[in-house]
Design a protein around this motif. Structure first.
Motif, PDB file in Angstrom:
ATOM      1  N   UNK A 103       0.823  -1.207   0.000  1.00 11.38           N
ATOM      2  CA  UNK A 103       0.000   0.000   0.000  1.00 11.38           C
ATOM      3  C   UNK A 103       0.859   1.259   0.000  1.00 11.38           C
ATOM      4  N   UNK A 104       1.976   1.230   0.740  1.00  8.83           N
ATOM      5  CA  UNK A 104       2.865   2.398   0.765  1.00  8.83           C
ATOM      6  C   UNK A 104       3.409   2.687  -0.627  1.00  8.83           C
ATOM      7  N   UNK A 105       3.847   1.647  -1.313  1.00  7.97           N
ATOM      8  CA  UNK A 105       4.398   1.828  -2.658  1.00  7.97           C
ATOM      9  C   UNK A 105       3.307   2.260  -3.646  1.00  7.97           C
ATOM     10  N   UNK A 106       2.146   1.609  -3.573  1.00 12.61           N
ATOM     11  CA  UNK A 106       1.068   1.938  -4.500  1.00 12.61           C
ATOM     12  C   UNK A 106       0.542   3.352  -4.268  1.00 12.61           C
ATOM     13  N   UNK A 107       0.573   3.827  -3.036  1.00 16.37           N
ATOM     14  CA  UNK A 107       0.173   5.208  -2.779  1.00 16.37           C
ATOM     15  C   UNK A 107       1.094   6.168  -3.523  1.00 16.37           C
ATOM     16  N   UNK A 108       2.387   5.877  -3.526  1.00 14.31           N
ATOM     17  CA  UNK A 108       3.326   6.713  -4.269  1.00 14.31           C
ATOM     18  C   UNK A 108       3.101   6.595  -5.781  1.00 14.31           C
ATOM     19  N   UNK A 109       2.758   5.400  -6.250  1.00 16.51           N
ATOM     20  CA  UNK A 109       2.425   5.231  -7.669  1.00 16.51           C
ATOM     21  C   UNK A 109       1.239   6.115  -8.035  1.00 16.51           C
ATOM     22  N   UNK A 110       0.189   6.060  -7.215  1.00 16.17           N
ATOM     23  CA  UNK A 110      -1.023   6.820  -7.516  1.00 16.17           C
ATOM     24  C   UNK A 110      -0.788   8.325  -7.444  1.00 16.17           C
ATOM     25  N   UNK A 111       0.122   8.763  -6.581  1.00 15.23           N
ATOM     26  CA  UNK A 111       0.438  10.185  -6.514  1.00 15.23           C
ATOM     27  C   UNK A 111       1.136  10.666  -7.788  1.00 15.23           C
ATOM     28  N   UNK A 112       1.879   9.801  -8.458  1.00 12.97           N
ATOM     29  CA  UNK A 112       2.633  10.175  -9.643  1.00 12.97           C
ATOM     30  C   UNK A 112       1.908   9.855 -10.941  1.00 12.97           C
ATOM     31  N   UNK A 113       0.942   8.942 -10.855  1.00 17.85           N
ATOM     32  CA  UNK A 113       0.189   8.497 -12.041  1.00 17.85           C
ATOM     33  C   UNK A 113      -0.451   9.636 -12.830  1.00 17.85           C
ATOM     34  N   UNK A 114      -1.069  10.645 -12.208  1.00 22.66           N
ATOM     35  CA  UNK A 114      -1.751  11.675 -13.003  1.00 22.66           C
ATOM     36  C   UNK A 114      -0.841  12.500 -13.905  1.00 22.66           C
ATOM     37  N   UNK A 115       0.441  12.655 -13.517  1.00 16.30           N
ATOM     38  CA  UNK A 115       1.278  13.561 -14.285  1.00 16.30           C
ATOM     39  C   UNK A 115       2.533  12.972 -14.875  1.00 16.30           C
ATOM     40  N   UNK A 116       2.939  11.779 -14.474  1.00 17.03           N
ATOM     41  CA  UNK A 116       4.190  11.180 -14.916  1.00 17.03           C
ATOM     42  C   UNK A 116       3.914  10.190 -16.047  1.00 17.03           C
ATOM     43  N   UNK A 117       4.458  10.417 -17.262  1.00 15.10           N
ATOM     44  CA  UNK A 117       4.168   9.511 -18.382  1.00 15.10           C
ATOM     45  C   UNK A 117       4.630   8.082 -18.153  1.00 15.10           C
ATOM     46  N   UNK A 118       5.784   7.908 -17.495  1.00  9.87           N
ATOM     47  CA  UNK A 118       6.313   6.557 -17.282  1.00  9.87           C
ATOM     48  C   UNK A 118       5.437   5.790 -16.297  1.00  9.87           C
ATOM     49  N   UNK A 119       5.144   6.414 -15.170  1.00  9.97           N
ATOM     50  CA  UNK A 119       4.301   5.764 -14.175  1.00  9.97           C
ATOM     51  C   UNK A 119       2.884   5.593 -14.716  1.00  9.97           C
ATOM     52  N   UNK A 120       2.398   6.595 -15.436  1.00 11.56           N
ATOM     53  CA  UNK A 120       1.045   6.522 -15.981  1.00 11.56           C
ATOM     54  C   UNK A 120       0.869   5.360 -16.931  1.00 11.56           C
ATOM     55  N   UNK A 121       1.818   5.174 -17.839  1.00  8.94           N
ATOM     56  CA  UNK A 121       1.723   4.054 -18.781  1.00  8.94           C
ATOM     57  C   UNK A 121       1.688   2.717 -18.039  1.00  8.94           C
TER      58      UNK A 121
END
Length: 488
Positions: free
Chosen positions: A424-442
């Protein structure tokens, strides 16, 4: 559970439809019969797979199939939004080659993510970057009609329409058929026994199979549940220009623990949009015309409310409240007799707001096909049931993982496992970056659309962004056009 063949209770294989002298469903054409309970997507696709291994497949459906693309009464969610995620697209094309071309020809909207959508998630608007995945947002009735026509063209498959399955034949070691009851006509209410080498429960989230199994002395499956109390309402609208906002095909606001209301508008095949709003237990959205529109003011931005003020309502609002995640563990030792399988929502039901059901139904049919075709292993009931459960595992982890964090969630697996806290800690960081980061978003989109495994989120470029870079800036207002068209 005895190591029995799925269909025969013996040691033969299910994997060769044309080889004579082999025991099992895949043996010679000696009258092998499979019954599939339920004629929705999961049942139709299971029947399609089984038709390559038996002489006869009977699909038992309590409704009468409509002519065309009308919603069926037995599909409680039929009037609500459905999306076909990429994992489901791949599975359907594998099962029914050419299907996606048929779907496009029928007008089903193909929506690029995130370029074609205005989306709000985790408190921010997503950048409308070039699409890295696509979803189909046409009506469930349209997709089901196309699948039904393809599947039922096979002469091996027949349908008992207007018929309820009310029980199983057999005992705790082996299921040998079903008890059916007619729902209409001169024979209404009459029951009859139908023998079968294999019974597949694809009857949906309202399945009665646990009770049927108990009645023949078999153990009922352990059920895992998480329920947020989410309820939603949907209504069809037509915008003045036929689309939402020029380059925008749809809107969507996703819920999270800090913003429990969700809503959006998704395009349908006839140029209209299906609008949905949702809330949690005690704050359910209304189906009254005016109150439905007013409810959209609970969303974090007035975008959808403004559009509805100018759009024309085409249908009444319909509500839906059965949104719990439920997983039935038929795969555990001792839980299931030979000759019986469960698939689709009868095996694993997800909160519909995540749009996973149709994809998992198709992916489960692929899992069934591959398990029966595996030359290395005898397809015992438990082995095949495990394969079906595995096909739904990622969707379960996404849906249940998100819902256990929602306020007021109840159920026997809400607390999760100790290892979930690290994830959950890692996925929370993923979700924080997902809206604006192309690499994480993809990467995140590929996981959410069930087209890539969760391990994709741990690829080195993703890990670097997640662990060592701050969240990228995102729009402060709903982005009106995709970034490539703005030249940014």
């Amino acid at each position: 559970m005895p190591s029995h063949d799925v269909a025969t209770g013996g040691s033969g294989s299910l994997n060769s439809a044309g080889e004579k002298g082999r025991s099992g469903v895949g043996g010679g054409r000696g009258g092998r019969h499979a019954v599939v309970v339920g004629g929705s997507l999961a049942g139709l696709l299971a029947a399609h797979v089984l038709a390559g291994h038996v002489d006869r497949v009977t699909v038992v459906e309590r409704d009468r199939f409509p002519d065309g693309t009308q919603p069926r009464p037995g599909v409680a969610q039929g009037r609500h939004p459905h999306v076909l995620l990429e994992g489901g697209q791949t599975a359907l094309e594998s099962l029914l080659p050419g299907f996606l071309a048929e779907l496009r020809a029928a007008g089903a909207p193909r929506v690029g993510m995130p370029s074609d959508m205005v989306m709000w998630q985790t408190g921010r608007w997503l950048r409308r970057l070039p699409a890295t995945s696509h979803i189909y947002t046409g009506s469930r009735a349209q997709l089901e009609d196309l699948v039904r026509r393809r599947v039922l063209a096979n002469p091996v498959i027949s349908v008992a329409e207007g018929t309820d399955a009310v029980g199983l034949l057999g005992d705790a070691s082996r299921v040998r058929g079903v008890v059916l009851r007619d729902r209409s006509g001169d024979a209404r209410g009459e029951q009859r026994a139908v023998e079968a080498d294999l019974v597949v429960d694809a009857s949906g989230s309202g399945t009665k199979a646990p009770q049927w199994l108990a009645a023949i002395g078999a153990e009922v499956p352990h059920e895992e549940t998480i329920d947020t109390g989410l309820a939603y309402a949907s209504r069809v609208y037509r915008g003045r220009s036929g689309v939402l906002d020029g380059d925008t095909l749809g809107y969507y606001v996703y819920p999270n623990p800090a913003q429990v209301h969700a809503g959006g508008a998704l395009p349908l095949e006839d140029g209209t949009h299906l609008v949905i709003v949702s809330g949690l237990r005690g704050d359910e959205p209304p189906t009254d015309d005016d109150e439905f529109v007013t409810y959209t003011k609970r969303l974090p931005h007035p975008l959808l409310h403004r559009w509805l003020d100018e759009a024309e309502p085409i249908s009444p609002a319909f509500g839906y409240r059965r949104t719990a995640n439920v997983r039935r563990r038929y795969d555990l030792p001792g839980r299931c007799p030979a000759g019986f399988l469960a698939t689709g929502d009868a095996l694993c039901t997800f909160n519909p707001i995540y749009g996973q059901g149709m994809a998992v139904a198709a992916m489960s049919a692929v899992a069934l096909r591959d398990a029966l075709a595996d030359q290395r292993r005898t397809p015992t009931t438990r082995r095949v049931q495990r394969a079906l459960l595995a096909a739904s595992r990622q969707a379960w982890d996404i849906s249940a993982g998100a819902d256990r964090k929602m306020p007021g969630a109840v159920g026997n697996v809400v607390d999760g496992r100790p290892a979930d806290r690290v994830a959950d800690w890692y996925l929370t960081r993923v979700q924080e970056r997902y809206p604006g980061d192309p690499v994480v978003g993809r990467a995140f989109r590929s996981v959410l659309t069930l087209s890539a495994p969760v391990t994709t989120l741990f690829a080195p470029p993703v890990v670097r962004s997640v662990l060592f870079r701050p969240p990228a800036p995102t729009p402060t207002e709903p982005p009106a056009t995709p970034e490539e068209r703005r030249g940014t």
